[in-house]
Motif scaffolding. Structure first.
Motif, short mmCIF file in Angstrom:
data_model
loop_
_atom_site.label_atom_id
_atom_site.label_comp_id
_atom_site.label_asym_id
_atom_site.label_seq_id
_atom_site.Cartn_x
_atom_site.Cartn_y
_atom_site.Cartn_z
N LYS A 75 0.83 -1.21 0.00
CA LYS A 75 0.00 0.00 0.00
C LYS A 75 0.86 1.25 0.00
O LYS A 75 0.50 2.27 -0.56
N LYS A 76 2.02 1.19 0.62
CA LYS A 76 2.92 2.34 0.71
C LYS A 76 4.35 1.84 0.56
O LYS A 76 4.77 0.94 1.28
N THR A 77 5.08 2.43 -0.40
CA THR A 77 6.46 2.00 -0.65
C THR A 77 7.35 2.35 0.54
O THR A 77 7.23 3.45 1.11
N ILE A 78 8.24 1.40 0.91
CA ILE A 78 9.14 1.62 2.04
C ILE A 78 10.45 2.21 1.52
O ILE A 78 11.04 1.69 0.56
N SER A 79 10.91 3.29 2.14
CA SER A 79 12.19 3.87 1.79
C SER A 79 13.31 3.13 2.52
O SER A 79 13.20 2.86 3.73
N PRO A 80 14.39 2.75 1.82
CA PRO A 80 15.50 2.03 2.50
C PRO A 80 16.10 2.84 3.64
O PRO A 80 16.62 2.26 4.59
N LYS A 81 16.02 4.17 3.56
CA LYS A 81 16.61 5.00 4.61
C LYS A 81 15.82 4.90 5.92
O LYS A 81 16.38 5.03 7.00
N THR A 141 18.45 -7.71 8.52
CA THR A 141 19.57 -6.94 7.97
C THR A 141 19.02 -5.78 7.17
O THR A 141 17.85 -5.80 6.74
N LEU A 142 19.84 -4.77 6.97
CA LEU A 142 19.44 -3.62 6.14
C LEU A 142 19.57 -4.00 4.67
O LEU A 142 20.39 -4.86 4.30
N PRO A 143 18.80 -3.38 3.77
CA PRO A 143 18.84 -3.74 2.34
C PRO A 143 20.17 -3.36 1.70
O PRO A 143 20.80 -2.36 2.05
N ASN A 144 20.61 -4.18 0.70
CA ASN A 144 21.84 -3.89 -0.03
C ASN A 144 21.51 -2.96 -1.20
O ASN A 144 20.41 -2.41 -1.30
N ALA A 145 22.45 -2.82 -2.12
CA ALA A 145 22.27 -1.89 -3.23
C ALA A 145 21.10 -2.32 -4.13
O ALA A 145 20.44 -1.47 -4.74
N LYS A 146 20.83 -3.63 -4.22
CA LYS A 146 19.72 -4.12 -5.04
C LYS A 146 18.38 -4.08 -4.30
O LYS A 146 17.35 -4.40 -4.87
N GLY A 147 18.43 -3.75 -3.01
CA GLY A 147 17.20 -3.73 -2.22
C GLY A 147 16.87 -5.05 -1.57
O GLY A 147 15.78 -5.23 -1.03
N ASP A 148 17.81 -6.01 -1.61
CA ASP A 148 17.58 -7.31 -0.98
C ASP A 148 17.98 -7.25 0.48
O ASP A 148 18.98 -6.61 0.85
N LEU A 149 17.21 -7.93 1.34
CA LEU A 149 17.50 -7.99 2.77
C LEU A 149 16.92 -9.27 3.33
O LEU A 149 16.11 -9.94 2.68
N TYR A 150 17.37 -9.62 4.54
CA TYR A 150 16.88 -10.83 5.20
C TYR A 150 15.79 -10.45 6.21
O TYR A 150 15.92 -9.49 6.96
N VAL A 151 14.70 -11.28 6.23
CA VAL A 151 13.58 -11.09 7.15
C VAL A 151 13.37 -12.38 7.92
O VAL A 151 13.32 -13.46 7.30
N GLN A 152 13.27 -12.27 9.24
CA GLN A 152 13.04 -13.44 10.10
C GLN A 152 11.54 -13.58 10.32
O GLN A 152 10.90 -12.71 10.90
N MET A 153 10.94 -14.71 9.84
CA MET A 153 9.50 -14.97 9.99
C MET A 153 9.32 -16.22 10.82
O MET A 153 9.32 -17.35 10.30
N GLY A 154 9.24 -16.04 12.13
CA GLY A 154 9.14 -17.20 13.00
C GLY A 154 10.43 -17.99 12.96
O GLY A 154 11.52 -17.48 13.23
#
Length: 793
Positions: free
Chosen positions: A630-636, A657-670
């Motif tokens: 619904k709303k784009t997240i800014s990496p900053k 982790t914070l996103p890299n140059a490509k916008g990839d990051l790790y998310v812990q889901m359970g």
């Protein structure tokens, strides 16, 4: 405040009701002596005390001060060293008991609550528990001192009991042996001595002392010689008992004398608290609120209800005075509520300045006046040869001599009782004088001249009490800014007066008077029309707001339904794809077994890899079809620990982790930790309270439900020991696919040491898989060379 105004405005009736809520004579006396104050700081303090007491009553319930007695005379006796009697000591004990009860009531259960204006009163109380306990131990009632009050008293009473038993034994023996000589077979007392009722003719047969005889002389009350000595001993013991009691009372008095000041302070404080809580009880009974006081002479009463009228019938009124105008002229028909409005303003001012709450809405404002003058009611006096007009004028003259800018003046039917022309002129002159003196004035009248005066004079305002001509009933509503109309013609017509008489009466009106009455009637019609239109506008606004709310809810339901349908379609497609993939894997596995001896394994394996790649591409396309953020997240703005929603999985997780140059990051889901792109994320607002785990699970739908169930079914370890190379490779391949789709970060492949052929086949297979980041042999504690640890990308 002058006593005449207090009585005229019925302040004494309010005080009488206030006294009924006091639970002690001392508190009732303070209620009866309550008078309004003109010190604004004192008024605000008294109002705060009433409000704080009302708050405590609502939080903890009521408190009773019954048992509080006036002991000041007893305290003066203690100061000069005198001993107190039983009743006086019991009064002191009762006062200390009330002090202890009030002290416990005033104690805050929650130490974080702020202190209120009553905290000081409760902290001043000294229950003197040891003294109170000692008095209660020694004195059982007003007629009885405890045997344990002193050792001497206990010894004396024990001796008295023994002698009493001996006396009764002797008398019973004489009673049984000389029953013929006795008038009645009873033992009686005369002058504190035990006697027998002996018949007069047998008096010489019973030796002893005669103490009394009956009215007829037929019975003599003789104390037998055998018990005279015992009775003498009993009398001596009674005297000794009295001395012991006096010693006990003297000892208790000496114990109380050091605390004279504390006891006096307890009495004054408890009386004051009883008085304050009586004010709170009165406020609660009339559903009152605390008024806001000012020194600007401004009154603003919101929905005020006269406390002496029937609560079920009284009509609330709104009155303001002293801001844009300081003189209010109220007109209207008789019995319309003009006098009640006057008395409401005056009585509210008196009650407020006395520290009492007023029966009006919160936020009502009152001004502080030095004096309140009221000329209300019939002042006719036959004894003083005063007519109604003369009596009113005498009172008005006294008011004009004393009134100033700090005064509130109330006049009922000003200028009535004499010639209307002269009366109206006098009324205008009096009101003009008070207006020039800047007095806050409110007057009722029937004179049209005063209505014109209010319309043409700055700082003067008209008001009227509304009257329904259709019902011939007053509505008792006070309308400020509108002059009243007598409605005499309309009322007379409703009551049956012939039309020709009414027309004749109208013809006798002067042209100016008729024009003015018509103007008032026109104003009244316009007011009623405007009120109806405002009510319709308010109804339309409410209806529009309701329709807007319904439309928003309907659109929200449609959006939810659309999203639900898309999610269900996506889930169904993924389910079908997974079933097809599992079928294909099983088919290929069977083919591999059959083709192992034919040497076509490599070609089948290549075809199988192509099929898997194609199916993975379709899987990714299906995942992309999920609804975007619904709303784009800014990496900053994204931070480690933020709660986000992975849209492709429909799962909530925490940023690792914070996103890299490509916008990839790790998310812990359970238990899952997956790499996703920031475009696939949506921020989640933190809930106010954490919901139970069961509720959270029940809300998960879509692809998230499939992947979560898969993650729970896939084991982090596979055991290939005992299998051949051809059997192990397809099983390993299927297992690695499932583990990767379930987003397991790493798995453990157990192949054993053996000849090393199975380990080599496993490593060869792992090198060809693109989603395997790296693999290594197990370390010490992980299975050494018999285990390979596989880490996914």
């Amino acid at each position: 405040m002058n006593a005449k105004s207090l009585k005229t405005l019925e302040y004494d009736k309010i005080i009488a009701q206030l006294g009924e809520y006091a639970s002690s004579p001392l508190g009732r006396r303070l209620c009866e002596d309550l008078l309004p104050s003109s010190d604004i700081d004192e008024i605000r303090q008294n109002q705060a005390e009433t409000s704080d007491a009302l708050t405590r009553v609502r939080q903890k319930g009521s408190i009773s001060f019954s048992g509080l007695r006036d002991v000041k005379d007893s305290l003066k006796r203690l100061e000069i060293g005198s001993s107190l009697g039983i009743t006086e000591l019991l009064s002191v004990s009762s006062l200390l008991t009330v002090s202890a009860r009030a002290k416990a009531y005033g104690r805050h259960e929650d130490s974080e609550l702020p202190d209120d204006s009553l905290e000081g009163f409760f902290s001043m109380l000294e229950p003197l528990t040891p003294l109170n306990t000692e008095i209660k131990r020694c004195i059982l009632s007003e007629d009885e001192i405890s045997d344990d009050a002193s050792p001497g008293l206990r010894h004396v009473r024990r001796s008295m009991k023994v002698i009493n038993d001996r006396v009764h034994t002797q008398l019973n023996a004489l009673l049984n042996s000389n029953r013929t000589y006795l008038q009645d077979a009873v033992i009686t007392m005369r002058d504190g001595r035990y006697c027998l009722p002996v018949k007069a003719e047998y008096k010489n047969q019973v030796s002893g002392m005669v103490h009394d005889q009956s009215a007829t002389g037929s019975t003599l009350f003789i104390e037998p010689m055998a018990v005279i000595q015992l009775n003498n001993q009993l009398r001596e013991l009674e005297i000794q008992e009295k001395k012991e009691i006096e010693a006990v009372l003297a000892d208790l008095s000496s114990q109380a004398s050091p605390y004279v000041e504390e006891i006096r302070q307890n009495q004054d404080t408890l009386a004051r608290l009883d008085f304050i809580f009586a004010k709170a009880a009165l406020s609660r009974h009339y559903k009152c609120s605390e008024p806001v006081f000012n020194a600007r002479g401004y009154l603003n009463i919101k929905e005020g209800r006269h406390p002496l009228l029937d609560p079920s019938k009284v009509v609330p009124i709104n009155i303001h005075l002293g801001k844009n105008f300081d003189l209010l002229i109220v007109t209207g028909p008789n019995t319309g509520g003009k006098t009640v409005s006057l008395k409401t303003v005056g009585l509210f001012t008196l009650m407020g300045q006395a520290g009492l709450h007023i029966p009006a809405f919160d936020g009502s404002e009152l001004a502080v006046f030095e004096e309140i003058f009221a000329d209300i009611g019939d002042e006719q006096s036959i004894e003083q040869s005063l007519s109604t007009f003369s009596a009113h004028m005498t009172n008005i003259v006294s008011i004009l001599q004393q009134a100033d800018s700090r005064s509130l003046c109330l006049f009922d039917e000003l200028g009535a009782g004499t010639d209307p022309t002269e009366g109206a002129a006098l009324a205008m002159a009096i009101l003009s004088f008070l207006h020039n003196m800047q007095c806050r004035t409110m007057a009722t009248t029937h004179y049209s001249e005063l209505k014109v005066y209010a319309l043409t004079t700055p700082g003067v305002e008209n008001a009227c009490c509304e009257f329904s001509v259709e019902n011939l009933q007053p509505t008792y509503r006070l309308l400020i800014g509108i002059p009243g109309k007598s409605n005499a013609f309309a009322i007379s017509k409703k009551l049956g007066l012939p039309d020709f008489i009414i027309e004749d009466a109208k013809g006798r009106l002067e042209a100016n008077d008729e024009t003015f009455e018509d103007l008032i009637a026109h104003l009244e019609e316009s007011r009623v029309t405007i009120e109806k239109e405002q009510e319709e506008i308010r109804a339309y606004k409410e209806e529009a707001a309701k329709l807007k709310s319904r439309l928003a809810q309907k659109e929200e339901r449609l959006d939810d339904r659309k999203e639900k349908l898309l999610r269900q379609a996506n889930e169904e497609a993924q389910r079908i794809l997974r079933e097809a993939k599992e079928t294909a894997d099983q088919t290929i596995k069977n083919v591999n077994r059959l083709a192992a001896s034919s040497g076509v394994n490599k070609e089948l394996e290549a075809e199988r890899a192509k099929l898997r790649e194609k199916m993975n591409q379709v899987d990714q396309k299906l995942a992309i079809k999920t609804k975007g953020p619904k709303k784009t997240i800014s990496p900053k703005t994204l931070q480690v620990g933020d709660t986000v929603k992975v849209l492709s999985l429909n799962l909530n997780g925490t940023v690792s982790t914070l996103p890299n140059a490509k916008g990839d990051l790790y998310v812990q889901m359970g238990i899952l930790r997956s790499q996703v792109n920031i475009k696939d994320l949506e921020m989640v607002e933190e809930p106010a309270a954490q919901e139970p785990a069961g509720k959270k699970e029940s809300r998960k739908t879509g692809s998230g439900k499939i992947k979560m169930s898969k993650s729970f079914s896939v084991s982090p370890e596979i055991n290939l020991i005992g299998m051949t190379t051809d059997e192990a490779v397809p099983i390993l391949d299927k297992y690695l696919d499932d583990a990767y789709l379930a987003h397991l970060p790493q798995v453990r492949v157990v192949h054993g040491r053996g000849t090393g052929a199975l380990r080599a086949a496993v490593h060869k297979k792992l090198k060809r898989l693109r989603y395997v980041q790296e693999f290594r042999l197990g370390e010490f504690g992980e299975g050494d060379s018999g285990v390979t640890i596989v880490i996914f990308k």
